[in-house]
Design an enzyme around this catalytic site. Structure first.
Site, PDB file in Angstrom:
ATOM      1  N   VAL A  11      76.465  69.381  -5.097  1.00  0.00           N
ATOM      2  CA  VAL A  11      75.554  70.363  -5.689  1.00  0.00           C
ATOM      3  C   VAL A  11      75.939  71.771  -5.238  1.00  0.00           C
ATOM      4  CG1 VAL A  11      73.154  71.181  -5.753  1.00  0.00           C
ATOM      5  CG2 VAL A  11      73.641  68.739  -5.860  1.00  0.00           C
ATOM      6  N   LEU A 153      73.092  69.644 -12.982  1.00  0.00           N
ATOM      7  CA  LEU A 153      74.530  69.473 -13.222  1.00  0.00           C
ATOM      8  C   LEU A 153      74.896  68.001 -13.134  1.00  0.00           C
ATOM      9  CD1 LEU A 153      75.880  72.284 -10.825  1.00  0.00           C
ATOM     10  CD2 LEU A 153      75.147  72.513 -13.218  1.00  0.00           C
ATOM     11  N   GLU A 155      77.770  65.302 -12.334  1.00  0.00           N
ATOM     12  CA  GLU A 155      79.069  65.236 -11.674  1.00  0.00           C
ATOM     13  C   GLU A 155      80.138  64.993 -12.728  1.00  0.00           C
ATOM     14  OE1 GLU A 155      77.493  63.171  -7.663  1.00  0.00           O
ATOM     15  OE2 GLU A 155      79.566  62.727  -8.220  1.00  0.00           O
ATOM     16  N   ALA A 254      75.438  51.675 -23.485  1.00  0.00           N
ATOM     17  CA  ALA A 254      75.183  50.480 -22.668  1.00  0.00           C
ATOM     18  C   ALA A 254      76.342  50.282 -21.698  1.00  0.00           C
ATOM     19  CB  ALA A 254      75.028  49.262 -23.569  1.00  0.00           C
ATOM     20  N   GLY A 255      76.046  49.725 -20.546  1.00  0.00           N
ATOM     21  CA  GLY A 255      77.091  49.546 -19.541  1.00  0.00           C
ATOM     22  C   GLY A 255      76.640  48.632 -18.420  1.00  0.00           C
ATOM     23  N   GLY A 259      74.445  54.343 -11.848  1.00  0.00           N
ATOM     24  CA  GLY A 259      74.680  54.481 -10.407  1.00  0.00           C
ATOM     25  C   GLY A 259      74.740  55.949 -10.046  1.00  0.00           C
ATOM     26  N   CYS A 262      72.274  60.115  -7.668  1.00  0.00           N
ATOM     27  CA  CYS A 262      71.019  60.725  -8.153  1.00  0.00           C
ATOM     28  C   CYS A 262      70.028  59.719  -8.747  1.00  0.00           C
ATOM     29  CB  CYS A 262      71.346  61.802  -9.171  1.00  0.00           C
ATOM     30  SG  CYS A 262      72.467  63.029  -8.505  1.00  0.00           S
ATOM     31  N   LYS A 322      81.155  56.771 -12.342  1.00  0.00           N
ATOM     32  CA  LYS A 322      81.368  57.110 -13.751  1.00  0.00           C
ATOM     33  C   LYS A 322      82.698  57.847 -13.825  1.00  0.00           C
ATOM     34  CE  LYS A 322      79.125  61.582 -13.738  1.00  0.00           C
ATOM     35  NZ  LYS A 322      78.211  62.480 -14.390  1.00  0.00           N
TER      36      LYS A 322
HETATM   37  C1  UGA Z   1      72.522  63.008 -13.160  1.00  0.00           C
HETATM   38  C2  UGA Z   1      71.861  63.836 -14.280  1.00  0.00           C
HETATM   39  O1  UGA Z   1      72.472  63.508 -15.535  1.00  0.00           O
HETATM   40  C3  UGA Z   1      72.020  65.332 -14.006  1.00  0.00           C
HETATM   41  O2  UGA Z   1      71.335  66.081 -14.999  1.00  0.00           O
HETATM   42  C4  UGA Z   1      71.430  65.644 -12.620  1.00  0.00           C
HETATM   43  O3  UGA Z   1      71.610  67.009 -12.281  1.00  0.00           O
HETATM   44  C5  UGA Z   1      72.116  64.797 -11.576  1.00  0.00           C
HETATM   45  O4  UGA Z   1      71.945  63.406 -11.912  1.00  0.00           O
HETATM   46  C6  UGA Z   1      71.457  65.088 -10.244  1.00  0.00           C
HETATM   47  O5  UGA Z   1      70.276  64.772 -10.092  1.00  0.00           O
HETATM   48  O6  UGA Z   1      72.087  65.735  -9.403  1.00  0.00           O
HETATM   49  P1  UGA Z   1      75.007  62.309 -12.535  1.00  0.00           P
HETATM   50  O7  UGA Z   1      74.392  61.431 -11.500  1.00  0.00           O
HETATM   51  O8  UGA Z   1      76.154  63.167 -12.184  1.00  0.00           O
HETATM   52  O9  UGA Z   1      73.907  63.287 -13.180  1.00  0.00           O
HETATM   53  O10 UGA Z   1      75.532  61.338 -13.670  1.00  0.00           O
HETATM   54  P2  UGA Z   1      75.144  60.941 -15.170  1.00  0.00           P
HETATM   55  O11 UGA Z   1      76.188  61.447 -16.067  1.00  0.00           O
HETATM   56  O12 UGA Z   1      73.764  61.301 -15.489  1.00  0.00           O
HETATM   57  O13 UGA Z   1      75.284  59.363 -15.063  1.00  0.00           O
HETATM   58  C7  UGA Z   1      74.497  58.589 -14.161  1.00  0.00           C
HETATM   59  C8  UGA Z   1      74.776  57.125 -14.329  1.00  0.00           C
HETATM   60  O14 UGA Z   1      74.298  56.665 -15.585  1.00  0.00           O
HETATM   61  C9  UGA Z   1      76.272  56.765 -14.292  1.00  0.00           C
HETATM   62  O15 UGA Z   1      76.448  55.575 -13.569  1.00  0.00           O
HETATM   63  C10 UGA Z   1      76.616  56.566 -15.758  1.00  0.00           C
HETATM   64  O16 UGA Z   1      77.720  55.720 -15.968  1.00  0.00           O
HETATM   65  C11 UGA Z   1      75.318  55.974 -16.279  1.00  0.00           C
HETATM   66  N1  UGA Z   1      75.120  56.160 -17.741  1.00  0.00           N
HETATM   67  C12 UGA Z   1      74.959  57.404 -18.241  1.00  0.00           C
HETATM   68  C13 UGA Z   1      75.073  55.050 -18.559  1.00  0.00           C
HETATM   69  O17 UGA Z   1      75.218  53.891 -18.091  1.00  0.00           O
HETATM   70  N2  UGA Z   1      74.864  55.237 -19.901  1.00  0.00           N
HETATM   71  C14 UGA Z   1      74.696  56.460 -20.441  1.00  0.00           C
HETATM   72  O18 UGA Z   1      74.496  56.551 -21.680  1.00  0.00           O
HETATM   73  C15 UGA Z   1      74.749  57.583 -19.595  1.00  0.00           C
END
Ligand code: UGA
Length: 431
Positions: A11, A153, A155, A254-255, A259, A262, A322
């Site tokens: 962050v 944000l 990651e 879907a996945g 994880g 956050c 991810k």
């Molecule tokens: C998340 C939020 O999206 C951000 O807005 C927030 O700022 C951040 O947490 C935080 O609190 O700091 P992040 O953890 O970086 O961001 O990742 P995401 O892109 O949101 O993905 C989170 C998880 O969900 C990953 O494991 C990803 O693979 C999974 N995911 C995401 C899915 O399985 N399907 C989706 O359609 C989207």
């Protein structure tokens, strides 16, 4: 404007680089001397797409510096941003605020002229009030406004998100603080989507948003399970749902479960806050339970697919939680692999960025390959665990003769099902 950021993690560092790029003078502080030494030597301490170029550019321009000490930097700062960790308590899962409070205790006596003290770390509702109490005790004369400034944000996309925010939430009703924070983000353009609310609302927006996105992912994963039993296709279903602007197309991929540092942490903290407030947050509780179980269900799928092969060799592609990051915290990939350790399978893993981080968790329970083509040699299954674009462009004609059995379990629905089937692969996807 002079900005001090405390904490140089996923962050603090991208935020610091982004604010320096906007023209502000930024000092990033961390207690970890090795980290600051590395940053001062112009080496990044984490991988984040697009960060390095801006990091080096702003150091060279003299707008971005790093330090282990607060004394020289807090007096004279317009804004001090707290970006330290708020890890989950091992038992209750409530957010541990000790790093926040420790930082405030240190900052308080150093405050001189008017300063905005903004919390970017994800903190439970009411934390701003507690910070004010500490300031009141430690330095009652301090001219300071405590503000909630949550970060949104992602990651891997932190730099993109910093410069193209959906919204910037500012949690304060203090006019002076609103003016300073509006000026801080002004270089982003005239139409920046500022949402100015009370501090408690701001603190809640962050948790409510992350929990909602987690629920959305869990929902689509349950729909994927339903599609598998009924012959529907989750990609078609998700697209059809997402075309409704009330639902929207995002976060319907879907996945293997969500994880990262956050969603798992914030859903648990939100559930804890609900219990503490005597409010039923059953949707979030169910999501947490379902997402935890999903990682085990994924490993069972792998074991089931290979049950007729003694001592199968499994090539595990992807370790990061991810694509686009080296972060393995609460990574579904790592957790799924964890469930496979101890079976009679020979496990070989590869990730384009996250090998070092994953090794810290998985150790020598797994073999590590230098690239995907080495990983698949002699394998009875390739499992796609992280949605790296590198895996999308793999040469499957080259891979097929390298494998013992041409089988792919695509837990990220990354690959072209038809193309792989035509090449003779046994292909299994999600939903
Ligand atoms: C998340 C939020 O999206 C951000 O807005 C927030 O700022 C951040 O947490 C935080 O609190 O700091 P992040 O953890 O970086 O961001 O990742 P995401 O892109 O949101 O993905 C989170 C998880 O969900 C990953 O494991 C990803 O693979 C999974 N995911 C995401 C899915 O399985 N399907 C989706 O359609 C989207």
């Amino acid at each position: 404007m002079k900005v001090v950021i405390i904490g140089t993690g996923y962050v603090g560092l991208p935020t610091g680089v982004g604010l320096a790029e906007l023209g502000h003078t930024v000092v990033c502080i961390d207690k970890d001397e090795a980290k600051i030494k590395k940053l001062n030597a112009r080496q990044l301490t984490l991988f984040e797409s697009g960060l390095e170029e801006l990091f080096k550019k702003n150091i060279a321009a003299g707008r971005l510096t790093f330090s282990t000490t607060l004394q020289d930097h807090i007096p004279g700062a317009d804004i001090v941003i707290l970006a330290v960790g708020t890890p989950p308590h091992p038992v209750t899962k409530e957010a541990d605020l000790s790093f926040i409070y420790a930082a405030v205790e240190e900052v308080a006596p150093l405050l001189k002229d008017y300063t905005v003290l903004a919390t970017k770390s994800t903190v439970p509702v009411g934390t701003g009030d507690k910070i004010e109490e500490i300031l009141e005790k430690t330095n009652p004369k301090a001219d300071v406004d405590v503000v909630s400034l949550p970060e949104f944000l992602r990651e891997g996309f932190a730099i993109h998100d910093f410069f193209h925010p959906d919204r910037i939430v500012i949690g304060t009703k203090a006019p002076k603080a609103i003016k300073i924070l509006t000026d801080l983000y002004q270089p982003l353009g005239e139409d920046i989507p500022l949402h100015i609310v009370s501090r408690r609302s701001s603190e809640t927006i962050k948790y409510a948003s992350n929990a909602f996105l987690a629920v959305k992912i869990h929902y689509i994963n349950e729909m994927a399970n339903f599609c598998e039993k009924t012959g529907a296709d989750i990609a078609e279903v998700a697209k059809g749902m997402g075309l409704d602007s009330r639902i929207g197309p995002k976060f319907l991929q879907a996945g293997p479960g969500y994880g990262g540092s956050c969603f798992p942490k914030d859903t648990n903290a939100m559930a804890y806050m609900g219990r503490e407030a005597g409010v039923n947050l059953s949707l979030i509780e169910t999501t947490i339970y379902g997402n935890d179980a999903r990682k085990q269900q994924m490993s069972i799928r792998i074991i089931e697919a290979l049950k007729d092969i003694p001592h199968p060799k499994i090539a595990l592609l992807g370790l990061a939680f991810k694509g686009g990051t080296d972060d393995c915290r609460e990574s579904p990939a790592v957790q799924i692999i964890g469930h496979l350790v101890g079976t009679d399978a020979d496990l070989v893993a590869f990730d384009p960025q996250a090998m070092e981080q994953a090794k810290k968790i998985l150790g020598d329970n797994v073999n590590y390959a230098p690239d995907a083509y080495t990983a698949v040699q002699g394998a009875d299954a390739v499992v796609i665990l992280t949605e790296w674009t590198d895996f999308k462009t793999l040469d499957w004609d080259k891979i097929k003769p390298l494998m013992r059995t041409p089988r792919v379990l695509d837990f990220r629905n990354l690959l072209d099902k038809q193309a792989l089937k035509e090449k003779g692969f046994i292909y299994q996807k999600i939903g």
